[in-house]
Design a protein around this motif. Structure first.
Motif, PDB file in Angstrom:
ATOM      1  N   UNK A 178      57.452 -17.697 117.796  1.00 22.39           N
ATOM      2  CA  UNK A 178      57.285 -16.316 118.223  1.00 22.39           C
ATOM      3  C   UNK A 178      56.207 -15.588 117.450  1.00 22.39           C
ATOM      4  N   UNK A 179      55.850 -14.426 117.948  1.00 27.29           N
ATOM      5  CA  UNK A 179      54.818 -13.613 117.307  1.00 27.29           C
ATOM      6  C   UNK A 179      55.398 -12.856 116.122  1.00 27.29           C
ATOM      7  N   UNK A 180      54.576 -12.674 115.091  1.00 22.84           N
ATOM      8  CA  UNK A 180      54.973 -11.887 113.923  1.00 22.84           C
ATOM      9  C   UNK A 180      54.559 -10.446 114.183  1.00 22.84           C
ATOM     10  N   UNK A 181      55.496  -9.639 114.664  1.00 23.06           N
ATOM     11  CA  UNK A 181      55.233  -8.230 114.968  1.00 23.06           C
ATOM     12  C   UNK A 181      56.398  -7.400 114.451  1.00 23.06           C
ATOM     13  N   UNK A 182      56.099  -6.147 114.087  1.00 18.08           N
ATOM     14  CA  UNK A 182      57.114  -5.194 113.635  1.00 18.08           C
ATOM     15  C   UNK A 182      57.947  -5.737 112.477  1.00 18.08           C
ATOM     16  N   UNK A 183      57.280  -6.533 111.635  1.00 20.16           N
ATOM     17  CA  UNK A 183      57.930  -7.064 110.433  1.00 20.16           C
ATOM     18  C   UNK A 183      59.133  -7.954 110.753  1.00 20.16           C
ATOM     19  N   UNK A 184      59.095  -8.617 111.923  1.00 24.34           N
ATOM     20  CA  UNK A 184      60.146  -9.553 112.312  1.00 24.34           C
ATOM     21  C   UNK A 184      59.638 -10.967 112.059  1.00 24.34           C
ATOM     22  N   UNK A 185      60.358 -11.742 111.239  1.00 25.80           N
ATOM     23  CA  UNK A 185      59.890 -13.060 110.816  1.00 25.80           C
ATOM     24  C   UNK A 185      60.628 -14.203 111.507  1.00 25.80           C
ATOM     25  N   UNK A 186      61.779 -13.947 112.044  1.00 23.82           N
ATOM     26  CA  UNK A 186      62.593 -15.030 112.595  1.00 23.82           C
ATOM     27  C   UNK A 186      62.966 -14.732 114.044  1.00 23.82           C
ATOM     28  N   UNK A 187      62.910 -15.767 114.893  1.00 26.12           N
ATOM     29  CA  UNK A 187      63.256 -15.628 116.301  1.00 26.12           C
ATOM     30  C   UNK A 187      64.413 -16.562 116.647  1.00 26.12           C
ATOM     31  N   UNK A 188      65.083 -16.246 117.757  1.00 21.87           N
ATOM     32  CA  UNK A 188      66.219 -17.064 118.157  1.00 21.87           C
ATOM     33  C   UNK A 188      65.947 -17.901 119.384  1.00 21.87           C
ATOM     34  N   UNK A 189      64.659 -18.208 119.656  1.00 28.23           N
ATOM     35  CA  UNK A 189      64.297 -18.940 120.862  1.00 28.23           C
ATOM     36  C   UNK A 189      64.163 -20.435 120.575  1.00 28.23           C
ATOM     37  N   UNK A 190      64.655 -21.247 121.520  1.00 36.24           N
ATOM     38  CA  UNK A 190      64.534 -22.697 121.397  1.00 36.24           C
ATOM     39  C   UNK A 190      64.233 -23.294 122.773  1.00 36.24           C
ATOM     40  N   UNK A 191      63.536 -24.431 122.762  1.00 32.45           N
ATOM     41  CA  UNK A 191      63.165 -25.132 123.998  1.00 32.45           C
ATOM     42  C   UNK A 191      63.555 -26.602 123.870  1.00 32.45           C
ATOM     43  N   UNK A 192      64.172 -27.131 124.915  1.00 34.76           N
ATOM     44  CA  UNK A 192      64.446 -28.557 125.041  1.00 34.76           C
ATOM     45  C   UNK A 192      63.605 -29.100 126.198  1.00 34.76           C
ATOM     46  N   UNK A 193      62.910 -30.189 125.968  1.00 33.20           N
ATOM     47  CA  UNK A 193      62.113 -30.835 127.013  1.00 33.20           C
ATOM     48  C   UNK A 193      62.572 -32.273 127.189  1.00 33.20           C
ATOM     49  N   UNK A 194      62.613 -32.704 128.441  1.00 34.32           N
ATOM     50  CA  UNK A 194      62.840 -34.112 128.756  1.00 34.32           C
ATOM     51  C   UNK A 194      61.923 -34.449 129.927  1.00 34.32           C
ATOM     52  N   UNK A 195      60.761 -35.024 129.612  1.00 33.36           N
ATOM     53  CA  UNK A 195      59.739 -35.313 130.615  1.00 33.36           C
ATOM     54  C   UNK A 195      59.608 -36.818 130.790  1.00 33.36           C
ATOM     55  N   UNK A 196      59.720 -37.283 132.016  1.00 36.40           N
ATOM     56  CA  UNK A 196      59.638 -38.712 132.297  1.00 36.40           C
ATOM     57  C   UNK A 196      58.783 -38.936 133.532  1.00 36.40           C
ATOM     58  N   UNK A 197      58.059 -40.036 133.542  1.00 39.49           N
ATOM     59  CA  UNK A 197      57.363 -40.434 134.762  1.00 39.49           C
ATOM     60  C   UNK A 197      57.132 -41.929 134.754  1.00 39.49           C
ATOM     61  N   UNK A 198      56.991 -42.479 135.954  1.00 40.23           N
ATOM     62  CA  UNK A 198      56.554 -43.861 136.147  1.00 40.23           C
ATOM     63  C   UNK A 198      55.345 -43.800 137.066  1.00 40.23           C
ATOM     64  N   UNK A 199      54.325 -44.588 136.760  1.00 38.65           N
ATOM     65  CA  UNK A 199      53.116 -44.571 137.566  1.00 38.65           C
ATOM     66  C   UNK A 199      52.460 -45.941 137.531  1.00 38.65           C
ATOM     67  N   UNK A 200      51.563 -46.167 138.465  1.00 32.92           N
ATOM     68  CA  UNK A 200      50.866 -47.440 138.497  1.00 32.92           C
ATOM     69  C   UNK A 200      49.699 -47.400 139.456  1.00 32.92           C
ATOM     70  N   UNK A 201      48.880 -48.437 139.375  1.00 30.39           N
ATOM     71  CA  UNK A 201      47.750 -48.560 140.293  1.00 30.39           C
ATOM     72  C   UNK A 201      47.491 -50.036 140.547  1.00 30.39           C
ATOM     73  N   UNK A 202      46.787 -50.304 141.631  1.00 29.27           N
ATOM     74  CA  UNK A 202      46.293 -51.643 141.925  1.00 29.27           C
ATOM     75  C   UNK A 202      44.900 -51.487 142.523  1.00 29.27           C
ATOM     76  N   UNK A 203      43.944 -52.220 141.985  1.00 31.76           N
ATOM     77  CA  UNK A 203      42.555 -52.186 142.438  1.00 31.76           C
ATOM     78  C   UNK A 203      42.179 -53.560 142.965  1.00 31.76           C
TER      79      UNK A 203
END
Length: 661
Positions: A262-287
């Protein structure tokens, strides 16, 4: 000067027309470049890429001309790039030839991709100047290509292994492994795994002055909080060749839990935000080369992205949102060599995206994207010409609301290169291109903010420049040098911006902006050999950009520089190698900028620069090798923000140990 070794350049390209490739010796992997390539990209690969003081792909991109990096701080901070001030959504990011799309917000977090499994990075302005490619390649205003490392094997071995351990400041622990297996003379496999953990805690100086005066309101040293990250990256791939062709299949998974500093504004140093990511893919090619003249390639991909965002901050509304994206992608490309100097190609891409979320009144959008392209390339003596036309049709369907009208767009492009003296490395080149970027799901359908009537954001690009590469000499102090320079003009219209509207002061998305961008990119390289076994390689990059808002003469910010675009920026790298030792120094500079539309003193952002240094010792015995690298980043402990109120780390250290077979 060649930044990439021949072996690395070969192994990186899946889409070449004629391939003579085995997986037995590192030194003999051969793959021809498409002779119709008009404009060479900026690129980093091989040892040059590994020697940079970079932890992720985003860090390495700082050394390319015309690139602006948005870094929100720390190991786990989100990192995105934009090319020549066009905006992040105009950049197409391709991983092993397949685009990394994000229908939700149009941005790819490049911090998710480690350099441990990257063999080469290429950056193209306009588009990749080869015509045997997917239709999506022709639709972007700029492209970044990430090519993963291919397995190579020493004589007599059917496997290869690279194990790495990084540790350092901010409680960083980052082990990784890259394993290659030779399954047969024509099939090889690779597995790459990585775990990263960091507390993200670092000291920074926080200073703020009162508005309209020099009085200091805050001047203290604090510790960055809520910047921790735990992430895992797993990749597995199969590579194969057959008579007249090649193929690849890849599976990728990235999971992470991280705090949002988070941004450091108004003398606030700590935030309560969290993010979880789970990114998956399968890909391929044939030439496949069906004949000496006709070549074809098929590509396919399935992706699933899960993002969970939680805000437990008691001073704001509690948020617990979950977003899910699914993507199906198929592409077919065809190249025909009419004559020895004239080629034509046709490609078609189909992409299906859908998204759901646990938001109130969410419309559950589904998008069908059809892109068809025709292209031709010819070599007429010293002149190379490439022309292309891409047609895009987009159909959005909403489950709980009236669907918007379909969108159609044309993206024509023309590239020309002229080499007056074949024996010398001087080339003049120019291109013109019209492109667009489709509004994202967030732009169109985000609850209480989206605007389903948005038009695509359109851009016109013009570029002219030259490049010169000297011959390589082994009997001189200056063994090689090169220089390239470009001047360009980009015009962006129907720019999508967030705008306050309504009695409740809610924000909505509108087509309001027009931006005119004028710039100069210059890069130069020099390789020296002052004494035997001592090699010194230097590379300089400078960018000047005037990116001004020309929307409405009545605006107070009319013809002002748009936010976060510096007039001057640049970088320099110096790499010295003597026997088993190497010393590397890199410098990055970003000039003055403004953080808001109005270029007034209150919005002014000071220039910043960083210096990074590393020393490496290589150990060899028999068929094994080991390497130890000590890095000092931000050597002079500069206090700076890439984005206002997101302070970056001061001086920090990293130790890397690598073992290879």
């Amino acid at each position: 000067m060649l930044l990439v070794s021949a072996a690395t350049a070969v192994a990186a390209q899946p889409g070449t027309v004629r391939r003579d490739s085995t997986y037995s010796l590192k030194e003999v992997i051969v793959s021809s470049r498409n002779p119709r390539s008009v404009i060479a990209p900026q690129k980093l690969g091989g040892d040059d890429l590994q020697r940079l003081n970079s932890l992720s792909v985003a860090d390495a991109l700082r050394y390319f001309a015309g690139v602006q990096l948005k870094d929100y701080g720390g190991v786990g901070g989100i990192k995105t790039v934009n090319i020549r001030s066009m905006g992040t959504n105009h950049v197409g990011v391709f991983y092993d030839g397949v685009q990394l799309a994000n229908a939700q917000n149009g941005q790819v977090d490049l911090g998710m991709f480690s350099l441990d499994n990257i063999g080469e990075i290429e950056l193209y302005n306009g588009q990749k100047s080869e015509i045997f490619q997917s239709a999506s390649d022709f639709a972007s205003a700029g492209s970044i290509y990430l090519w993963s490392r291919r397995p190579t094997f020493a004589p007599g071995l059917s496997y290869s292994l690279k194990a790495t351990l990084k540790s350092g400041s901010f409680d960083l622990v980052n082990p990784s492994v890259l394993l290659g297996l030779k399954l047969s003379d024509r099939v090889a496999a690779s597995f790459s795994g990585e775990w990263l953990s960091s507390s993200g805690k670092y000291k920074f100086r926080y200073r703020r002055r009162a508005v309209g005066s020099d009085e200091t309101m805050y001047d203290t040293t604090a510790v960055r909080q809520n910047g921790d990250i735990r992430s895992t990256r797993l990749e597995g791939a199969l590579f194969g060749t057959f008579d007249g062709g090649s193929w690849m299949a890849k599976a990728y998974n990235y999971t992470s839990e991280r705090g949002v500093p988070g941004a450091i504004v108004n003398n606030v140093w700590r935030r309560g935000e969290r993010i979880w990511d789970n990114n998956s893919f399968v890909q391929g090619y044939i030439t496949k080369d069906f004949s000496r003249r006709y070549h074809a390639r098929l590509m396919a991909k399935y992706a699933y992205y899960l993002t969970k965002y939680v805000n437990r901050d008691t001073t704001t509304a509690r948020i617990d949102n979950v977003y899910r994206q699914k993507e199906l992608y198929a592409s077919t490309s065809h190249l025909y060599n009419i004559t020895s100097f004239w080629d034509v190609s046709a490609s078609y891409d189909l992409r299906w995206n859908t998204m759901d979320a646990n938001l109130t009144s969410f419309v559950y959008p589904t998008r069908w994207t059809h892109i068809a392209s025709l292209a031709t390339a010819a070599t007429l003596g010293p002149v190379k010409i490439q022309g292309s036309l891409a047609f895009t049709h987009i159909h959005d369907r909403l489950r709980t609301a009236i669907s918007p009208d379909d969108k159609n767009a044309l993206s024509p492009a023309l590239f020309v290169a002229y080499k007056p003296l074949v024996r010398y490395g001087l080339t003049f080149r120019a291109f013109a291109k019209h492109s667009f970027r489709m509004p994202t799901f967030n732009d169109l359908y985000y609850t209480d903010m989206g605007n389903a009537r948005l038009s695509p954001e359109r851009a016109t690009q013009y570029d002219a420049g030259f490049s010169y590469e000297s011959r390589r000499h082994t009997d001189r102090i200056v063994t090689a040098w090169d220089i390239r320079a470009d001047v360009y003009r980009n015009n962006v219209r129907d720019k999508i911006v967030a705008y306050p509207k309504g009695a409740q002061f809610r924000w909505t998305m509108l087509n309001l902006g027009r931006v005119r961008i004028t710039g100069v990119d210059v890069t130069a390289g020099l390789t020296l050999q002052p004494i035997r076994q001592l090699y010194i390689t230097t590379r300089l990059q400078y960018t000047y950009q005037e990116a001004i808002d020309v929307t409405n003469p009545a605006d107070t910010y009319y013809r002002n520089q748009i936010p976060y675009i510096p007039w001057h920026s640049g970088s320099a790298t110096v790499q010295a190698q003597w026997r088993e030792w190497s010393l590397n120094y890199s410098f990055v500079y970003t000039g003055q900028r403004y953080n808001q539309q109005e270029n007034i003193v209150y919005n002014h952002v000071q220039p910043w620069y960083t210096s990074d240094m590393s020393v490496t010792r290589l150990f060899r015995w028999s068929r094994y090798s080991a390497k130890a690298t000590l890095e000092v980043n931000n050597l002079f402990s500069q206090d700076y923000d890439v984005i206002l109120n997101y302070p970056m780390p001061r001086r920090n250290f990293r130790l890397t140990l690598t073992f290879e077979i």
